[in-house]
Design an enzyme around this catalytic site. Structure first.
Site, short mmCIF file in Angstrom:
data_model
loop_
_atom_site.label_atom_id
_atom_site.label_comp_id
_atom_site.label_asym_id
_atom_site.label_seq_id
_atom_site.Cartn_x
_atom_site.Cartn_y
_atom_site.Cartn_z
N GLY A 259 0.80 -1.22 0.00
CA GLY A 259 0.00 0.00 0.00
C GLY A 259 0.83 1.27 0.00
O GLY A 259 0.29 2.37 -0.16
N GLU A 298 5.37 -5.06 2.55
CA GLU A 298 5.58 -5.46 1.16
C GLU A 298 5.46 -4.29 0.18
O GLU A 298 4.57 -4.27 -0.67
CB GLU A 298 4.57 -6.55 0.77
CG GLU A 298 4.60 -7.78 1.66
CD GLU A 298 3.41 -8.69 1.41
OE1 GLU A 298 2.52 -8.32 0.61
OE2 GLU A 298 3.35 -9.77 2.03
N PRO A 299 6.34 -3.30 0.25
CA PRO A 299 6.28 -2.22 -0.74
C PRO A 299 6.66 -2.73 -2.12
O PRO A 299 7.51 -3.61 -2.26
CB PRO A 299 7.30 -1.20 -0.23
CG PRO A 299 8.27 -2.02 0.56
CD PRO A 299 7.46 -3.14 1.17
N GLY A 300 6.03 -2.18 -3.14
CA GLY A 300 6.35 -2.54 -4.51
C GLY A 300 6.70 -1.30 -5.32
O GLY A 300 7.85 -0.90 -5.40
N ARG A 301 5.66 -0.66 -5.87
CA ARG A 301 5.91 0.50 -6.74
C ARG A 301 6.61 1.63 -6.02
O ARG A 301 7.35 2.41 -6.65
CB ARG A 301 4.59 0.97 -7.35
CG ARG A 301 3.72 1.80 -6.43
CD ARG A 301 2.42 2.21 -7.09
NE ARG A 301 1.51 1.09 -7.19
CZ ARG A 301 0.56 0.97 -8.14
NH1 ARG A 301 0.44 1.90 -9.06
NH2 ARG A 301 -0.25 -0.07 -8.15
N ARG A 337 -0.67 0.57 -18.32
CA ARG A 337 -1.52 1.13 -17.27
C ARG A 337 -2.50 2.19 -17.77
O ARG A 337 -3.67 2.18 -17.36
CB ARG A 337 -0.66 1.69 -16.13
CG ARG A 337 0.16 0.62 -15.41
CD ARG A 337 0.94 1.21 -14.25
NE ARG A 337 0.07 1.57 -13.14
CZ ARG A 337 -0.21 2.81 -12.79
NH1 ARG A 337 0.32 3.84 -13.44
NH2 ARG A 337 -1.02 3.05 -11.79
N CYS A 371 -2.35 -1.24 -33.18
CA CYS A 371 -3.62 -1.14 -33.90
C CYS A 371 -4.82 -1.31 -32.96
O CYS A 371 -5.61 -2.26 -33.08
CB CYS A 371 -3.66 -2.20 -35.01
SG CYS A 371 -5.06 -2.01 -36.12
N GLU A 372 -4.93 -0.41 -32.00
CA GLU A 372 -6.06 -0.36 -31.07
C GLU A 372 -6.33 1.09 -30.73
O GLU A 372 -5.40 1.86 -30.48
CB GLU A 372 -5.74 -1.11 -29.76
CG GLU A 372 -5.44 -2.59 -29.91
CD GLU A 372 -6.67 -3.43 -30.20
OE1 GLU A 372 -7.80 -2.92 -30.00
OE2 GLU A 372 -6.51 -4.59 -30.64
N TYR A 400 5.51 -1.63 -13.09
CA TYR A 400 4.44 -2.13 -13.97
C TYR A 400 4.57 -1.64 -15.40
O TYR A 400 3.58 -1.57 -16.13
CB TYR A 400 3.06 -1.80 -13.38
CG TYR A 400 2.89 -2.34 -11.99
CD1 TYR A 400 2.81 -3.70 -11.78
CD2 TYR A 400 2.87 -1.49 -10.88
CE1 TYR A 400 2.68 -4.22 -10.50
CE2 TYR A 400 2.74 -1.99 -9.60
CZ TYR A 400 2.65 -3.36 -9.41
OH TYR A 400 2.55 -3.87 -8.14
#
Length: 442
Positions: A259, A298-301, A337, A371-372, A400
């Site tokens: 978080g 548990e830090p990530g980003r 993202r 192509c989207e 990410y």
């Protein structure tokens, strides 16, 4: 294909201040290396990471937890944010552990030098062979998220003739007040065990010859804008930990999840600093009375997100109806993202004369070659006038970006560069296009 997407609404559309990406004479650098020089050497798109920024972020969380709590704290980096081996090895050198969600991440973490005793294994869909590998590796704990999973863990431990160290991941039903796609602690999500279900298996675990209840865990969501939900969740977790002890479990740790937020530049108000999150965790422990356990977070980003930018070059600029399109060589294949859940990433020209910094902007859509219609990095974003050949830096791409990348439209993975001071190192080379079909047979 499809209708043109509508621009998401953001409180602000600013470029966050990141110390490791200074502008010198109007030109962006990563620490002491020019981003233009990196683009010239590696072409684009390329991810660029600052080693100093990663070190600073890790130190800030470690210091915050040490200042707020008086116990051993294991920082288990959520490697799903960015599992580049150079980044993992760097964090391992700091004594960092890992939060993993697959057998592949287990092998990555071990290969990078992370001690298995500092690894926790989360995730709702662990395969039997992944569970077996985790037990054999001697990791800190397998986070059990369902009763059927508990059955498989016990079976695998029995077959190996050993006890499996587990933690029960509980769902505290606390609203993290974050984006619904990254909220994980409410009833109705796929994550964790309801508290009454966790209580119902306590007796079985305590009496089992195959299981050792090492800890309890929860994770209410990412990008927490307030510390109050974290305090509430930790208090619930702490009270449950004491229940486990009372039931006879030799419980030693509380995993309070992640978080920890990072600033992207679109927030209406600043996120609380790391020390406030540490104090929120300590407050929850005091409220519950569970003050003697080891702690895991548990830090990530927060550790890697601000440390990375995605370099991309403008291919074309065109006007279609009332919209200005800046077509770049990066796409949703390198940064999913924005297309996935309308996430904000600040974008700035790499070279910008200081005299015009912050003026003469107009809205544009920054789009890629895929192509989207959903292939965009930004919609109706105010940017200075740019032209073909100009370099842009997309901020907050350290988390990410590479992990959610894809090879759609036969696009090869982007190169990755790690900068330390005046030195840059290619930590993942751009593979040849032939690698995309190297394992196909016809």
């Amino acid at each position: 294909m499809g209708d043109a997407p509508k621009a998401p609404s953001f409180a602000r559309t600013e470029v966050p201040e990141v110390a490791s990406f200074p502008r010198k004479d109007g030109k962006l650098h990563c620490e002491g290396v020019s981003l233009a020089a990196i683009a010239l050497a590696q072409q684009t798109p390329t991810y660029v990471y600052s080693g100093a920024e990663i070190d600073t972020a890790f130190g800030a969380i470690r210091s915050a937890m040490a200042a707020a709590t008086d116990r051993d704290v294991l920082i288990a980096y959520a490697i799903k944010a960015n599992a580049n081996m150079a980044i993992l090895a760097r964090l391992a050198g700091h004594g960092c552990g890992a939060d993993i969600v697959s057998g592949g991440e287990l092998l990555r973490a071990k290969t990078a030098g992370i001690d298995p005793s500092r690894i926790v294994f989360s995730g709702v869909g662990k395969r039997a062979e992944e569970i077996r590998a985790a037990i054999e590796s001697g990791i800190r704990a397998i986070h059990v998220e369902s009763v059927p999973e508990l059955d498989v863990v016990a079976s695998e431990a029995r077959a190996l003739g050993t006890k499996a160290r587990i933690a029960l991941r509980v769902n505290p039903d606390v609203d993290a007040e974050t984006h619904p796609y990254i909220a994980t602690g409410l009833h109705g999500t796929k994550f964790g065990l309801e508290l009454d279900v966790a209580r119902s298996v306590l007796g079985r675990i305590v009496s089992s010859p195959d299981l050792q209840l090492e800890g309890v865990a929860c994770h209410i969501g990412s990008q927490l804008g307030s510390t109050a939900p974290l305090t509430e969740a930790v208090a619930i977790l702490g009270r449950f930990a004491l229940e486990c002890r009372a039931a006879g479990a030799s419980l030693r740790s509380l995993d309070v999840g992640g978080g920890w937020p990072m600033h992207y530049g679109c927030e209406a108000a600043p996120y609380p600093p790391p020390l406030e999150f540490g104090r929120a965790i300590a407050a929850g422990l005091r409220q519950s009375g569970a003050t003697e356990f080891d702690l895991i977070t548990e830090p990530g980003r927060a550790l890697v997100g601000p440390a990375g930018v995605l370099l991309t070059r403008v291919l074309y600029v065109k006007t279609q109806g009332t919209r200005r399109f800046v077509v770049v060589d990066a796409a949703m294949t390198e940064l999913l993202r924005p297309a996935l859940y309308e996430a904000y990433h600040a974008i700035a020209p790499v070279a910008l004369p200081s005299a015009t910094l912050g003026v003469q902007t107009s809205p544009c859509d920054v789009v890629g070659p895929v192509c989207e219609s959903g292939d965009f990095l930004a919609l109706e974003r105010p940017l200075p006038q740019v032209q073909a050949g100009d370099l842009l830096a997309v901020y907050g791409a350290g988390a990410y970006g590479r992990e959610m990348s894809m090879t759609y439209n036969a696009r090869v993975p982007a190169a990755e560069v790690l900068v330390d001071g005046a030195l840059m190192k290619v930590v993942r080379a751009r593979p040849p296009v032939e690698s995309l079909w190297a394992h196909e047979h016809w």
